[in-house]
Design a protein around this motif. Structure first.
Motif, PDB file in Angstrom:
ATOM      1  N   ILE A   7     -14.551 -19.899 -44.626  1.00 21.34           N
ATOM      2  CA  ILE A   7     -13.959 -20.069 -45.959  1.00 21.34           C
ATOM      3  C   ILE A   7     -14.038 -21.535 -46.390  1.00 21.34           C
ATOM      4  CG2 ILE A   7     -11.803 -19.902 -47.269  1.00 21.34           C
ATOM      5  CD1 ILE A   7     -11.103 -17.459 -45.599  1.00 21.34           C
ATOM      6  N   LEU A  10     -17.503 -22.443 -47.383  1.00 18.73           N
ATOM      7  CA  LEU A  10     -17.870 -21.938 -48.709  1.00 18.73           C
ATOM      8  C   LEU A  10     -17.231 -22.803 -49.801  1.00 18.73           C
ATOM      9  CD1 LEU A  10     -19.223 -19.954 -50.588  1.00 18.73           C
ATOM     10  CD2 LEU A  10     -17.376 -18.338 -50.176  1.00 18.73           C
ATOM     11  N   GLN A  26     -11.560 -23.544 -54.271  1.00 23.49           N
ATOM     12  CA  GLN A  26     -10.661 -22.672 -53.501  1.00 23.49           C
ATOM     13  C   GLN A  26     -10.287 -21.426 -54.303  1.00 23.49           C
ATOM     14  OE1 GLN A  26      -7.014 -24.563 -51.873  1.00 23.49           O
ATOM     15  NE2 GLN A  26      -6.015 -22.697 -52.548  1.00 23.49           N
ATOM     16  N   ARG A  27      -9.992 -21.634 -55.593  1.00 22.80           N
ATOM     17  CA  ARG A  27      -9.632 -20.510 -56.449  1.00 22.80           C
ATOM     18  C   ARG A  27     -10.801 -19.524 -56.550  1.00 22.80           C
ATOM     19  NH1 ARG A  27      -9.188 -19.840 -62.229  1.00 22.80           N
ATOM     20  NH2 ARG A  27     -10.251 -21.814 -62.516  1.00 22.80           N
ATOM     21  N   MET A  28     -12.029 -20.077 -56.666  1.00 21.74           N
ATOM     22  CA  MET A  28     -13.205 -19.214 -56.757  1.00 21.74           C
ATOM     23  C   MET A  28     -13.381 -18.391 -55.489  1.00 21.74           C
ATOM     24  SD  MET A  28     -15.950 -21.776 -58.531  1.00 21.74           S
ATOM     25  CE  MET A  28     -16.031 -21.938 -60.323  1.00 21.74           C
ATOM     26  N   LEU A  30     -11.146 -17.529 -53.169  1.00 23.62           N
ATOM     27  CA  LEU A  30     -10.119 -16.502 -52.996  1.00 23.62           C
ATOM     28  C   LEU A  30     -10.341 -15.348 -53.976  1.00 23.62           C
ATOM     29  CD1 LEU A  30      -6.982 -18.747 -52.367  1.00 23.62           C
ATOM     30  CD2 LEU A  30      -8.407 -17.591 -50.687  1.00 23.62           C
ATOM     31  N   HIS A  31     -10.742 -15.701 -55.197  1.00 27.60           N
ATOM     32  CA  HIS A  31     -11.037 -14.643 -56.186  1.00 27.60           C
ATOM     33  C   HIS A  31     -12.168 -13.738 -55.696  1.00 27.60           C
ATOM     34  CE1 HIS A  31     -11.852 -12.774 -60.109  1.00 27.60           C
ATOM     35  NE2 HIS A  31     -13.117 -12.929 -59.785  1.00 27.60           N
ATOM     36  N   LEU A  32     -13.261 -14.365 -55.236  1.00 26.58           N
ATOM     37  CA  LEU A  32     -14.409 -13.565 -54.791  1.00 26.58           C
ATOM     38  C   LEU A  32     -14.038 -12.693 -53.598  1.00 26.58           C
ATOM     39  CD1 LEU A  32     -17.305 -16.174 -55.094  1.00 26.58           C
ATOM     40  CD2 LEU A  32     -16.787 -14.289 -56.644  1.00 26.58           C
ATOM     41  N   LEU A  33     -13.331 -13.267 -52.626  1.00 25.58           N
ATOM     42  CA  LEU A  33     -12.978 -12.510 -51.423  1.00 25.58           C
ATOM     43  C   LEU A  33     -12.035 -11.364 -51.753  1.00 25.58           C
ATOM     44  CD1 LEU A  33     -12.487 -15.381 -48.837  1.00 25.58           C
ATOM     45  CD2 LEU A  33     -14.218 -13.594 -48.728  1.00 25.58           C
ATOM     46  N   GLU A  34     -11.081 -11.614 -52.671  1.00 24.89           N
ATOM     47  CA  GLU A  34     -10.091 -10.588 -52.977  1.00 24.89           C
ATOM     48  C   GLU A  34     -10.634  -9.523 -53.907  1.00 24.89           C
ATOM     49  OE1 GLU A  34      -6.088 -11.903 -54.292  1.00 24.89           O
ATOM     50  OE2 GLU A  34      -6.471 -13.650 -53.037  1.00 24.89           O
ATOM     51  N   ASP A  36     -14.078  -9.590 -55.835  1.00 24.44           N
ATOM     52  CA  ASP A  36     -15.453  -9.375 -56.291  1.00 24.44           C
ATOM     53  C   ASP A  36     -16.497  -9.725 -55.229  1.00 24.44           C
ATOM     54  OD1 ASP A  36     -17.451  -8.639 -57.948  1.00 24.44           O
ATOM     55  OD2 ASP A  36     -17.211 -10.233 -59.415  1.00 24.44           O
ATOM     56  N   ARG A  37     -16.425  -9.042 -54.098  1.00 25.39           N
ATOM     57  CA  ARG A  37     -17.384  -9.328 -53.026  1.00 25.39           C
ATOM     58  C   ARG A  37     -18.805  -8.921 -53.419  1.00 25.39           C
ATOM     59  NH1 ARG A  37     -15.012  -9.695 -47.143  1.00 25.39           N
ATOM     60  NH2 ARG A  37     -12.894 -10.283 -47.671  1.00 25.39           N
ATOM     61  N   GLY A  39     -20.009  -8.930 -56.460  1.00 25.04           N
ATOM     62  CA  GLY A  39     -20.481  -9.957 -57.386  1.00 25.04           C
ATOM     63  C   GLY A  39     -20.949 -11.189 -56.639  1.00 25.04           C
ATOM     64  N   ALA A  40     -20.233 -11.562 -55.591  1.00 26.13           N
ATOM     65  CA  ALA A  40     -20.592 -12.754 -54.824  1.00 26.13           C
ATOM     66  C   ALA A  40     -21.910 -12.551 -54.082  1.00 26.13           C
ATOM     67  CB  ALA A  40     -19.479 -13.088 -53.838  1.00 26.13           C
ATOM     68  N   ARG A  41     -22.116 -11.340 -53.536  1.00 24.43           N
ATOM     69  CA  ARG A  41     -23.380 -11.062 -52.835  1.00 24.43           C
ATOM     70  C   ARG A  41     -24.551 -11.087 -53.818  1.00 24.43           C
ATOM     71  NH1 ARG A  41     -20.300  -7.120 -49.958  1.00 24.43           N
ATOM     72  NH2 ARG A  41     -19.769  -7.989 -47.918  1.00 24.43           N
TER      73      ARG A  41
ATOM     74  N   CYS B  16     -19.450 -14.117 -62.463  1.00 20.47           N
ATOM     75  CA  CYS B  16     -18.453 -13.484 -61.591  1.00 20.47           C
ATOM     76  C   CYS B  16     -17.431 -14.516 -61.116  1.00 20.47           C
ATOM     77  CB  CYS B  16     -19.114 -12.800 -60.395  1.00 20.47           C
ATOM     78  SG  CYS B  16     -19.715 -13.935 -59.145  1.00 20.47           S
ATOM     79  N   PRO B  18     -14.405 -17.116 -61.454  1.00 21.17           N
ATOM     80  CA  PRO B  18     -13.316 -17.206 -62.427  1.00 21.17           C
ATOM     81  C   PRO B  18     -13.446 -18.466 -63.273  1.00 21.17           C
ATOM     82  CG  PRO B  18     -12.533 -17.734 -60.222  1.00 21.17           C
ATOM     83  CD  PRO B  18     -13.943 -17.245 -60.069  1.00 21.17           C
ATOM     84  N   LYS B  46     -23.904 -19.647 -47.682  1.00 24.35           N
ATOM     85  CA  LYS B  46     -22.473 -19.621 -47.348  1.00 24.35           C
ATOM     86  C   LYS B  46     -21.761 -18.463 -48.040  1.00 24.35           C
ATOM     87  CE  LYS B  46     -22.679 -22.986 -44.576  1.00 24.35           C
ATOM     88  NZ  LYS B  46     -22.733 -22.601 -43.155  1.00 24.35           N
ATOM     89  N   MET B  51     -18.920 -13.490 -47.407  1.00 25.11           N
ATOM     90  CA  MET B  51     -18.662 -12.117 -47.843  1.00 25.11           C
ATOM     91  C   MET B  51     -18.857 -11.130 -46.692  1.00 25.11           C
ATOM     92  SD  MET B  51     -17.571 -12.589 -50.772  1.00 25.11           S
ATOM     93  CE  MET B  51     -17.334 -14.332 -51.083  1.00 25.11           C
ATOM     94  N   PHE B  63      -6.874 -13.985 -44.928  1.00 27.63           N
ATOM     95  CA  PHE B  63      -8.323 -13.963 -44.725  1.00 27.63           C
ATOM     96  C   PHE B  63      -8.701 -14.725 -43.455  1.00 27.63           C
ATOM     97  CE2 PHE B  63      -8.708 -13.620 -49.497  1.00 27.63           C
ATOM     98  CZ  PHE B  63      -9.138 -12.311 -49.465  1.00 27.63           C
TER      99      PHE B  63
END
Lengths: 197, 197
Positions: A7, A10, A26-28, A30-34, A36-37, A39-41, B16, B18, B46, B51, B63
């Motif tokens: 984490i 990243l 950090q906000r990005m 946590l948002h992706l992990l919680e 939008d996984r 979307g991140a992939r 995607c 935020p 990363k 992810m 996490f």
């Protein structure tokens, strides 16, 4: 770097994005992990793809994933007009207006001898070669910073030598702009460049 | 989607994140392509890694890329104190203060029946099981939104039934906060919660 958690790695990596500092990163993450996984992939794939496949158009130096970009390839655009801009973002901005049907040349910067950016780095030789190819008017759409002014001046001198018309996009007050809030330099330019109505 | 250029696909994919809209995404893409392709490739790696490898700690639901997170594994932390927070960002914020040496439980949300988030989704059963394991005090560090208040109330009732002490972090005016700019609700709380000096 090795003892950072995935984490934290990243978060560090996201700081390569402009305007993203540690808090935003950090906000990005946590948002992706919680939320939008997927979307991140997808983003990871597209990043890799774009970095590997995008290079510069052989004609206009703009970013493209093919040898010659769609604007340069287009036969419906006016090849006698060539607009010279600083960077690919300017091409997008001008295309959005829908008022320009000519072609482009992207300098990818402005003359800045102190940073080692001279005419060679901006491909001005390529621009001159390009101009020989049926161009009747070169429109300079370069910002009016000190470097931009120097670049405009240099290019216009080079092109005038070839007997091609050179123009420059108008400088003045923005449409809808309140005179009160326009800076002095712009206002002076607007007064000097006044037109008879 | 297929007829978009690679650059346009990357702009879409960046949305995607935020707080990133089309303009910011375009600026990011042009910045990465012009100045930081290595950074972008590193970011892609990363993102993929995080992810794929990050899941939830079996003990605290935070996490982590391992089964049990370093905080839960630590033997130097006080296992009799358990701080209940809404999300992983809150753990980071509390850890940054350096004033808490107990353990955590992360709800990953607040009770919100309208969104289908009930006690099961927040793992409140796991929390009760965890409390049986030598915990002497549960500290609720949950925001004071309507959902947060409901969640705090529900958890405190459940835990009091087990005969474990429940406390809640103090609500009042922020340190260095100007009374004039503090909202009425906070000020009312601060007055009610006054302490003898």
């Amino acid at each position: 770097m090795d003892n950072l958690s995935v984490i934290e790695q990243l978060i560090e990596a996201l700081k390569c994005l402009p305007g993203v500092g540690p808090k935003t990163a950090q906000r990005m993450v946590l948002h992706l992990l919680e939320r939008d996984r997927d979307g991140a992939r997808h983003l990871a794939d597209k990043l890799q793809l774009a970095m590997d496949s995008v290079s510069h158009c052989h004609h206009c130096r703009n970013f493209t994933e093919i040898n010659v970009c769609p604007i340069c390839e287009s036969t419906s655009r006016d090849s006698s007009l060539l607009c010279v801009v600083e960077n690919p973002g300017d091409v997008i901005a001008i295309e959005h207006t829908g008022h320009y049907r000519g072609k482009y040349f992207v300098l990818m910067g402005t003359l800045s001898p102190i940073d080692g950016i001279g005419p060679n780095e901006l491909g001005i030789d390529d621009l001159i070669v390009r101009c020989a190819d049926g161009v009747e008017e070169v429109i300079l759409a370069i910002s009016s910073s000190v470097e931009g002014e120097a670049t405009s001046h240099y290019i216009s001198e080079m092109i005038k030598l070839k007997g091609i018309n050179v123009s420059r996009i108008a400088q003045g007050i923005p449409i809808g702009g309140d005179l009160e809030y326009v800076d002095g330099g712009t206002l002076a330019h607007a007064l000097n460049g006044r037109k008879t109505v």
